[in-house]
Design a protein around this motif. Structure first.
Motif, short mmCIF file in Angstrom:
data_model
loop_
_atom_site.label_atom_id
_atom_site.label_comp_id
_atom_site.label_asym_id
_atom_site.label_seq_id
_atom_site.Cartn_x
_atom_site.Cartn_y
_atom_site.Cartn_z
N THR A 127 0.83 -1.20 0.00
CA THR A 127 0.00 0.00 0.00
C THR A 127 0.87 1.26 0.00
O THR A 127 2.01 1.24 0.47
N TYR A 128 0.28 2.32 -0.53
CA TYR A 128 0.90 3.65 -0.49
C TYR A 128 0.09 4.49 0.48
O TYR A 128 -1.15 4.54 0.39
N ARG A 129 0.79 5.15 1.39
CA ARG A 129 0.09 5.89 2.43
C ARG A 129 0.71 7.27 2.60
O ARG A 129 1.88 7.49 2.28
N GLY A 130 -0.08 8.21 3.12
CA GLY A 130 0.42 9.56 3.34
C GLY A 130 0.07 10.04 4.73
O GLY A 130 -0.75 9.45 5.44
N ARG A 131 0.71 11.15 5.15
CA ARG A 131 0.41 11.83 6.40
C ARG A 131 0.78 11.03 7.65
O ARG A 131 0.23 11.26 8.73
N ASN A 132 1.68 10.09 7.55
CA ASN A 132 2.04 9.38 8.78
C ASN A 132 3.06 10.20 9.55
O ASN A 132 3.78 11.02 8.99
N ASN A 133 3.11 9.97 10.86
CA ASN A 133 3.94 10.80 11.74
C ASN A 133 5.03 10.02 12.45
O ASN A 133 5.62 10.53 13.40
N VAL A 134 5.29 8.79 12.05
CA VAL A 134 6.25 7.94 12.75
C VAL A 134 7.33 7.47 11.79
O VAL A 134 7.04 7.06 10.67
N ASP A 135 8.58 7.55 12.24
CA ASP A 135 9.71 7.07 11.46
C ASP A 135 9.96 5.61 11.82
O ASP A 135 10.42 5.29 12.91
N PHE A 136 9.65 4.71 10.90
CA PHE A 136 9.76 3.28 11.19
C PHE A 136 11.20 2.77 11.14
O PHE A 136 11.45 1.61 11.45
N SER A 137 12.14 3.62 10.73
CA SER A 137 13.54 3.20 10.78
C SER A 137 14.06 3.20 12.22
O SER A 137 15.10 2.62 12.51
N ASP A 138 13.31 3.84 13.11
CA ASP A 138 13.65 3.83 14.53
C ASP A 138 13.24 2.49 15.13
O ASP A 138 12.09 2.07 15.00
N ASP A 139 14.18 1.81 15.79
CA ASP A 139 13.91 0.46 16.31
C ASP A 139 12.77 0.42 17.31
O ASP A 139 11.96 -0.51 17.31
N ASP A 140 12.70 1.42 18.19
CA ASP A 140 11.63 1.44 19.19
C ASP A 140 10.27 1.58 18.51
O ASP A 140 9.30 0.91 18.91
N ASN A 141 10.18 2.43 17.50
CA ASN A 141 8.92 2.60 16.77
C ASN A 141 8.53 1.32 16.06
O ASN A 141 7.36 0.93 16.03
N TYR A 142 9.52 0.65 15.47
CA TYR A 142 9.24 -0.58 14.75
C TYR A 142 8.69 -1.65 15.69
O TYR A 142 7.72 -2.34 15.38
N ARG A 143 9.32 -1.78 16.85
CA ARG A 143 8.86 -2.79 17.81
C ARG A 143 7.45 -2.47 18.31
O ARG A 143 6.64 -3.38 18.52
N GLU A 144 7.17 -1.18 18.51
CA GLU A 144 5.87 -0.81 19.06
C GLU A 144 4.74 -0.92 18.04
O GLU A 144 3.65 -1.41 18.35
N TYR A 145 5.00 -0.48 16.80
CA TYR A 145 3.92 -0.37 15.83
C TYR A 145 3.89 -1.47 14.78
O TYR A 145 2.90 -1.61 14.06
N VAL A 146 4.95 -2.26 14.69
CA VAL A 146 4.98 -3.41 13.79
C VAL A 146 4.97 -4.70 14.59
O VAL A 146 4.17 -5.60 14.36
N GLY A 147 5.87 -4.79 15.57
CA GLY A 147 5.90 -5.97 16.41
C GLY A 147 7.27 -6.19 17.00
O GLY A 147 8.29 -5.88 16.39
N ASP A 148 7.28 -6.73 18.22
CA ASP A 148 8.53 -7.10 18.88
C ASP A 148 8.65 -8.62 18.78
O ASP A 148 7.98 -9.36 19.51
N PHE A 149 9.48 -9.07 17.85
CA PHE A 149 9.57 -10.51 17.58
C PHE A 149 10.27 -11.26 18.70
O PHE A 149 10.03 -12.45 18.89
N ILE A 180 5.33 -9.69 20.96
CA ILE A 180 4.25 -8.73 21.19
C ILE A 180 3.94 -8.03 19.87
O ILE A 180 4.83 -7.47 19.24
N PHE A 181 2.65 -8.06 19.47
CA PHE A 181 2.24 -7.47 18.20
C PHE A 181 1.01 -6.60 18.41
O PHE A 181 0.12 -6.93 19.22
N PRO A 182 0.92 -5.45 17.73
CA PRO A 182 -0.20 -4.54 17.93
C PRO A 182 -1.49 -5.07 17.32
O PRO A 182 -1.47 -5.90 16.40
N ASN A 183 -2.61 -4.55 17.80
CA ASN A 183 -3.92 -4.93 17.30
C ASN A 183 -4.22 -4.11 16.04
O ASN A 183 -4.28 -2.89 16.09
N PRO A 184 -4.40 -4.77 14.88
CA PRO A 184 -4.69 -4.01 13.67
C PRO A 184 -5.98 -3.21 13.74
O PRO A 184 -6.16 -2.25 12.99
N ASP A 185 -6.88 -3.58 14.66
CA ASP A 185 -8.13 -2.82 14.82
C ASP A 185 -7.89 -1.45 15.42
O ASP A 185 -8.73 -0.56 15.31
#
Length: 709
Positions: free
Chosen positions: A153-175, A179-184
């Motif tokens: 998908t192509y998305r706009g207006r996001n406010n989080v840098d996913f190259s940051d490890d903490d952001n990736y773990r929180e919003y994508v998942g901590d393998f 721990i994984f976020p709720n898509p809802d």
């Protein structure tokens, strides 16, 4: 509008990286295989309408350092600055900064996201909610995931840098913690708004000039030929009368060619041959007809460039008659003209991406092309491994790529520096010194003597060159090391930098009362004071910086080289300059005196007599594997090259032992042939190096290996 930031997550050789860009010209520099082409492709996926609109990723597009790719996301993000109020561009404009309800429509983001579909993400979330979850359960879910379970998908207006490890773990998942976020619960501020009817590539122009590797083939190609791209559509601007006239002439020409007796005879011969083979009943009717295209569009496609070298006035030939550099220059010029053609379409922004323009083009042209790029209303991003291009790049607009284990690193050399400091760095980085930007490690020296002798010492003693281990030796030409060394820092270039300089301790005993100094003692005292002040200044400068260290010659480079045990090399040098045996014997006696006041004074006299740089060049001719490298230099080499492994050390070991077999001093009773045979029998480099260091405790390789630990 311009790209201010590119963030990449899990794409090819980038596990996580973030690059800052400026208006105008930006440079991506790095060694081969560092990922320059991958970053340009990542940019093009979002802004180049010439790429297929349907994007596909394969398993090999996921970064290898993450291990199993399944359930991980590939994310490519662009941040734009100075957006105008164009209605379309508001689809990517940020309407919140952080958590503050504050409009900021001058900035925007767009991202490409390759991630598991919602059903898969839901399973991962539900699994992570199980109190007694175990890794085996996660492995079972992951084992069933295929690329068919992914969405792009192509998305706009996001406010989080996913190259940051903490952001990736929180919003994508901590393998690791499973721990994984709720898509809802997805928030558009975090993941962005899906861009279903909007494409940033439709709003901007992007011209990509690929690396100039096979220009001749591209100029013959229908699809990649920039000349054809320039000519496409031109037939519509030709008047109807001219079109009809040209097409009529082509029709007559086709008839004339087809009517040639030679052509008719061949046609008749083919027809007769077929009839003899299959008979009149089955033989097809054969004729040869000229088919020069009468269509004006196809005629324009037949146009070819004819070129000539500037030194051959009046002669022009086909493109492949030029040198590779000349052909590349023509191709690059066509692409730049194509870019100008696209630019006039008045899109909201123009981007020019150029991949390694330096191939087969000599120094002056490289610099001229770079400096003459039209920066008006255009952002230019060039990838290169040319020291000449990097030497004329502004450090503030440079991103350095460096290879690492399955994951490339990105450094911004101007990060945290003020304008005055940046100016100082740029002043020092000429085409020679700028090679430090490509190195795995750096050694800074203050003069010509070190620059000349050190590489020769390393090659003779260790059997490898500094280039082979990726070390750049840079002559600062003064003691102002800080101007360059400040590049090496946690915030900037995370590579090791050794500084080699003189402490300038006096070689003469000095009276306690300065007033009693002789002129020579006064010079020694002043040098000692300057050396101490320099040491205190440098020690303070490198404090708390793990990327820089300073290594001091106790006296001077020449004196410490002599005191390391290298009087033989100096004597062999002066024998060629002093034909009278009594004279060089006198010098030899002074050089071998145990009193540094005597030997040190003599070596400095010789260095000054012949000039330090030239004297070092003379001495370099007499260096061999028996020459001693001063300990402080070995320490500096070790610090600058922590990447040297036991395979490289074993190569040095083999070199040392073979040379010691060939030539050794009479008093040395070691059986080097036997030791070499024993070393070569061992199973791996670790064992071999360990055995060598144990047998040769005071050897140069052993000292280097000990400092690398």
């Amino acid at each position: 509008m311009y790209i201010s930031k590119l963030s990449v997550r899990n794409f090819r050789n980038f596990k996580s990286c973030s690059l800052q860009f400026q208006r105008g010209v930006n440079t991506l520099i790095g060694e081969n295989g560092s990922g320059k082409s991958n970053l340009l492709y990542a940019l093009r996926l979002l802004i180049d309408e010439n790429l297929p609109r349907r994007t596909y990723f394969s398993e090999t597009d996921f970064n290898r350092s993450i291990g199993l790719w399944k359930a991980h996301w590939i994310i490519i993000q662009l941040q734009f600055d100075e957006l105008d109020s164009d209605e379309e561009l508001q689809a990517i404009a940020m309407h919140k900064v952080g958590h503050v309800e504050e409009m900021d429509i001058t900035k925007g983001t767009v991202l490409l996201c390759c991630r598991p579909r919602e059903s898969v993400r839901k399973k991962l979330f539900e699994f992570s909610e199980i109190p007694t979850k175990k890794k085996e359960g996660l492995d079972e879910i992951l084992s069933k995931i295929t690329l068919d379970d992914y969405e792009i998908t192509y998305r706009g207006r996001n406010n989080v840098d996913f190259s940051d490890d903490d952001n990736y773990r929180e919003y994508v998942g901590d393998f690791d913690k499973m721990i994984f976020p709720n898509p809802d619960d997805e928030s558009s501020d975090i993941y962005g708004v899906r861009l279903s009817n909007f494409s940033i590539s439709n709003e901007v122009s992007c011209t990509f000039v690929k690396a100039l590797r096979d220009v001749e083939a591209d100029l013959k190609s229908y699809r990649d030929n920039p000349l054809l791209n320039l000519l496409r559509g031109k037939e519509k601007s030709i008047s109807v009368a001219k079109k009809a006239d040209i097409e009529k002439k082509i029709e007559v020409l086709n008839q004339d060619i087809s009517g040639l007796d030679e052509v008719k005879n061949v046609s008749a011969g083919i027809s007769e041959s077929i009839k003899e083979a299959v008979g009149e009943t089955y033989a097809p009717n054969i004729s040869i007809q000229s088919e020069l295209p009468a269509d004006i569009e196809k005629l324009l496609q037949s146009l070819k460039l004819w070129v000539g070298d500037p030194d051959e006035e009046g002669y022009q030939g086909r493109i492949w008659e030029l040198s590779l550099g000349g052909a590349n220059l023509i191709y690059l010029s066509l692409k730049l003209l194509e870019y100008e053609k696209v630019k006039v379409l008045e899109k909201v922004a123009n981007f020019l991406l150029i991949e390694e323009p330096e191939a087969h083009i000599h120094t002056h042209i490289q610099k001229t092309i770079f400096q003459r790029l039209d920066k008006r209303n255009t952002q230019v991003i060039i990838s290169t491994h040319s020291t000449h291009i990097s030497s004329v790049s502004q450090i503030s607009s440079v991103n350095i790529l460096s290879r690492s284990n399955q994951n490339a690193l990105v450094f911004s050399p101007s990060n945290g520096l003020d304008k005055k400091e940046v100016t100082k760095v740029e002043r020092y980085l000429d085409a020679v010194r700028s090679n430090l930007l490509f190195a795995k490690g750096v050694i800074l020296v203050e003069g010509d003597a070190e620059q000349i002798l050190l590489p020769e010492l390393v090659k003779a003693v260790y059997g490898i060159s500094l280039d082979e281990v990726g070390i750049s030796l840079v002559n600062i030409g003064s003691t102002g090391f800080e101007n360059i060394a400040r590049l090496f820092d946690d915030l900037r270039i995370q590579k090791h930098c050794s500084i080699l300089t003189d402490w300038d301790k006096s070689i003469l005993p000095l009276p306690s009362d300065e007033k009693k100094d002789t002129p020579i003692e006064k010079d020694c005292r002043n040098s000692q004071k300057s050396g101490q002040e320099r040491k205190e200044k440098l020690d303070k400068f490198i404090k708390d910086n793990d990327w820089i260290d300073v290594y001091y010659a106790k006296h001077t480079f020449e004196v410490d080289f002599l005191l390391a045990g290298n009087s033989h090399e100096i004597v062999e040098t002066i024998k060629k300059e002093y034909k009278t045996e009594s004279k060089w014997k006198e010098i030899e006696t002074a050089l071998q005196d145990e009193d540094v006041a005597v030997s040190g004074t003599e070596i400095l006299r010789l260095a000054n007599k012949f000039k330090k740089g030239w004297f070092a060049l003379m001495v370099s001719e007499n260096i061999n594997h028996l020459t001693y490298i001063p300990d402080y230099i070995i320490e500096a080499i070790a610090f600058a090259s922590p990447h040297i492994n036991n395979k490289t050390l074993l190569s040095m070991v083999r070199h040392r032992l073979r040379k010691l077999q060939e030539l050794k001093i009479d008093s040395d009773k070691t059986d080097y042939s036997k030791l070499l045979a024993e070393i070569l029998k061992l199973k791996n480099p670790d064992e071999s190096v360990t055995a060598y260091c144990k047998a040769m405790e005071n050897d140069a390789v052993t000292k280097l290996a000990n400092h690398l630990k």
